[in-house]
Design a protein around this motif. Structure first.
Motif, PDB file in Angstrom:
ATOM      1  N   PRO A 294      19.447 -10.700 -37.009  1.00 38.63           N
ATOM      2  CA  PRO A 294      18.281 -10.678 -36.118  1.00 38.63           C
ATOM      3  C   PRO A 294      17.676  -9.293 -36.000  1.00 38.63           C
ATOM      4  O   PRO A 294      18.380  -8.272 -36.113  1.00 38.63           O
ATOM      5  CB  PRO A 294      18.856 -11.154 -34.777  1.00 38.63           C
ATOM      6  N   LEU A 295      16.377  -9.242 -35.787  1.00 37.05           N
ATOM      7  CA  LEU A 295      15.688  -7.979 -35.563  1.00 37.05           C
ATOM      8  C   LEU A 295      15.930  -7.513 -34.131  1.00 37.05           C
ATOM      9  O   LEU A 295      16.285  -8.293 -33.255  1.00 37.05           O
ATOM     10  CB  LEU A 295      14.187  -8.146 -35.828  1.00 37.05           C
ATOM     11  N   SER A 296      15.735  -6.220 -33.902  1.00 36.77           N
ATOM     12  CA  SER A 296      16.006  -5.647 -32.583  1.00 36.77           C
ATOM     13  C   SER A 296      15.027  -6.177 -31.546  1.00 36.77           C
ATOM     14  O   SER A 296      13.898  -6.550 -31.849  1.00 36.77           O
ATOM     15  CB  SER A 296      15.905  -4.119 -32.646  1.00 36.77           C
ATOM     16  N   ASP A 297      15.475  -6.198 -30.299  1.00 38.71           N
ATOM     17  CA  ASP A 297      14.652  -6.688 -29.203  1.00 38.71           C
ATOM     18  C   ASP A 297      13.597  -5.665 -28.796  1.00 38.71           C
ATOM     19  O   ASP A 297      13.732  -4.460 -29.058  1.00 38.71           O
ATOM     20  CB  ASP A 297      15.522  -7.009 -27.984  1.00 38.71           C
ATOM     21  N   LEU A 298      12.562  -6.145 -28.131  1.00 34.99           N
ATOM     22  CA  LEU A 298      11.545  -5.279 -27.556  1.00 34.99           C
ATOM     23  C   LEU A 298      12.198  -4.371 -26.522  1.00 34.99           C
ATOM     24  O   LEU A 298      12.840  -4.853 -25.581  1.00 34.99           O
ATOM     25  CB  LEU A 298      10.446  -6.121 -26.911  1.00 34.99           C
TER      26      LEU A 298
ATOM     27  N   PRO B 109      -7.834 -21.154 -32.916  1.00 36.47           N
ATOM     28  CA  PRO B 109      -8.237 -19.815 -32.482  1.00 36.47           C
ATOM     29  C   PRO B 109      -7.194 -19.205 -31.554  1.00 36.47           C
ATOM     30  O   PRO B 109      -6.548 -19.913 -30.778  1.00 36.47           O
ATOM     31  CB  PRO B 109      -9.536 -20.083 -31.737  1.00 36.47           C
ATOM     32  N   SER B 110      -7.044 -17.890 -31.642  1.00 39.45           N
ATOM     33  CA  SER B 110      -6.068 -17.214 -30.802  1.00 39.45           C
ATOM     34  C   SER B 110      -6.363 -15.725 -30.785  1.00 39.45           C
ATOM     35  O   SER B 110      -6.797 -15.147 -31.791  1.00 39.45           O
ATOM     36  CB  SER B 110      -4.651 -17.437 -31.339  1.00 39.45           C
ATOM     37  N   ASP B 111      -6.152 -15.118 -29.644  1.00 44.04           N
ATOM     38  CA  ASP B 111      -6.068 -13.666 -29.562  1.00 44.04           C
ATOM     39  C   ASP B 111      -4.618 -13.288 -29.807  1.00 44.04           C
ATOM     40  O   ASP B 111      -3.700 -13.991 -29.388  1.00 44.04           O
ATOM     41  CB  ASP B 111      -6.509 -13.162 -28.192  1.00 44.04           C
ATOM     42  N   ILE B 112      -4.411 -12.160 -30.492  1.00 43.60           N
ATOM     43  CA  ILE B 112      -3.050 -11.707 -30.782  1.00 43.60           C
ATOM     44  C   ILE B 112      -2.798 -10.379 -30.089  1.00 43.60           C
ATOM     45  O   ILE B 112      -3.607  -9.446 -30.198  1.00 43.60           O
ATOM     46  CB  ILE B 112      -2.817 -11.554 -32.296  1.00 43.60           C
ATOM     47  N   THR B 113      -1.693 -10.302 -29.380  1.00 37.69           N
ATOM     48  CA  THR B 113      -1.224  -9.042 -28.817  1.00 37.69           C
ATOM     49  C   THR B 113      -0.167  -8.465 -29.745  1.00 37.69           C
ATOM     50  O   THR B 113       0.771  -9.166 -30.146  1.00 37.69           O
ATOM     51  CB  THR B 113      -0.625  -9.249 -27.414  1.00 37.69           C
ATOM     52  N   PHE B 114      -0.345  -7.197 -30.103  1.00 37.43           N
ATOM     53  CA  PHE B 114       0.596  -6.510 -30.982  1.00 37.43           C
ATOM     54  C   PHE B 114       1.334  -5.435 -30.181  1.00 37.43           C
ATOM     55  O   PHE B 114       0.707  -4.672 -29.448  1.00 37.43           O
ATOM     56  CB  PHE B 114      -0.132  -5.824 -32.141  1.00 37.43           C
ATOM     57  N   ARG B 115       2.639  -5.379 -30.361  1.00 33.86           N
ATOM     58  CA  ARG B 115       3.415  -4.281 -29.807  1.00 33.86           C
ATOM     59  C   ARG B 115       4.250  -3.679 -30.932  1.00 33.86           C
ATOM     60  O   ARG B 115       4.941  -4.396 -31.653  1.00 33.86           O
ATOM     61  CB  ARG B 115       4.296  -4.774 -28.656  1.00 33.86           C
ATOM     62  N   ARG B 116       4.168  -2.352 -31.060  1.00 33.93           N
ATOM     63  CA  ARG B 116       4.818  -1.660 -32.176  1.00 33.93           C
ATOM     64  C   ARG B 116       5.711  -0.539 -31.640  1.00 33.93           C
ATOM     65  O   ARG B 116       5.292   0.254 -30.805  1.00 33.93           O
ATOM     66  CB  ARG B 116       3.757  -1.086 -33.117  1.00 33.93           C
TER      67      ARG B 116
END
Length: 249
Positions: A4-8, A77-84
């Motif tokens: 699994p990838l790391s959590d936010l 349709p969708s808005d996307i929120t990105f967190r990096r």
């Protein structure tokens, strides 16, 4: 390959931005395509550099591996929120996570291994101390090392592999005059079109970039299903330039 990838993280420098899912980045089911996701995380990375104040100091990066986990597809349709944010770092490279959340549901998790490079020498370059220190606020892993995840073609499976040509276009080139990393995901979709069961979420798709491809080269895609996963190789003659894998999570 399926860890699994790391959590936010709940602390440190997490960059946030967002925009609408484009109609040019969806498939016939109105779902975000993998190549669209790859372009989005590349653009989010560029915005992140500007936000951090290091776009002019560290403008050139090469991606070594991209992991895309489609937990729940994002539908148009969708808005996307990105967190990096950074999930691991060393002096010359880092692993950067990007989480995509759709406004009407859908979640895609990604991680990419990025190398900071000198444009003239195309060699890894040290990050500025301020940039390193800011990225490091979201991870305790400060000495990551590169290692390949994906195997090359095995001789025993060569006879079972399928092979298709992969045409390149002038617009596929990047500023280094190599095929842009996002273009390889078009090839992944070409192969996945014949394995639709792997498109059912949750699934993971990985591309590892080994050697650059230039626009004047003839590329073939070899693929085989092995160990409940689809293995893909981008080849120039017998030279594997990139490897990919799609598997269920």
């Amino acid at each position: 390959m399926r860890q699994p990838l790391s959590d936010l993280p709940d602390r440190g420098y997490v960059f946030r931005t967002g925009w609408k899912l484009a109609t040019s980045d969806i498939d016939h089911r109105l779902l975000a395509r993998l190549d669209g996701v790859a372009r989005y995380i590349q653009e989010v990375g560029a915005e992140h550099l500007i936000d951090a104040g290091y776009a002019e100091i560290h403008p050139h990066w090469i991606v070594q591996r991209t992991v895309i986990d489609v937990i729940e597809p994002i539908e148009w349709p969708s808005d996307i929120t990105f967190r990096r944010w950074c999930s691991g770092i060393s002096l010359r490279w880092c692993s950067m996570r990007v989480r995509l959340d759709g406004s009407d549901g859908g979640r895609i998790e990604t991680e990419a291994f990025w190398i900071n490079v000198n444009k003239d020498t195309l060699t890894p370059s040290l990050m500025a101390d301020g940039f390193f220190n800011r990225l490091a606020t979201t991870t305790e892993i400060h000495r990551i090392k590169w290692r390949e995840w994906l195997p090359g073609p095995a001789e025993s499976t060569d006879s079972a592999a399928t092979e298709i040509p992969f045409a390149l276009r002038y617009t596929d080139g990047d500023l280094f005059e190599h095929v842009n990393n996002t273009v390889y995901w078009h090839g992944v979709h070409e192969v996945l079109a014949h394995a639709p069961d792997l498109f059912e979420p949750p699934y993971r798709a990985i591309v590892e970039y080994r050697k650059p491809i230039t626009l004047d080269e003839s590329v073939t895609i070899r693929s085989v299903t092995r160990d409940d996963a689809l293995h893909i190789w981008f080849c120039v003659d017998d030279d594997v330039r990139a490897a990919a894998l799609v598997c269920k999570l």
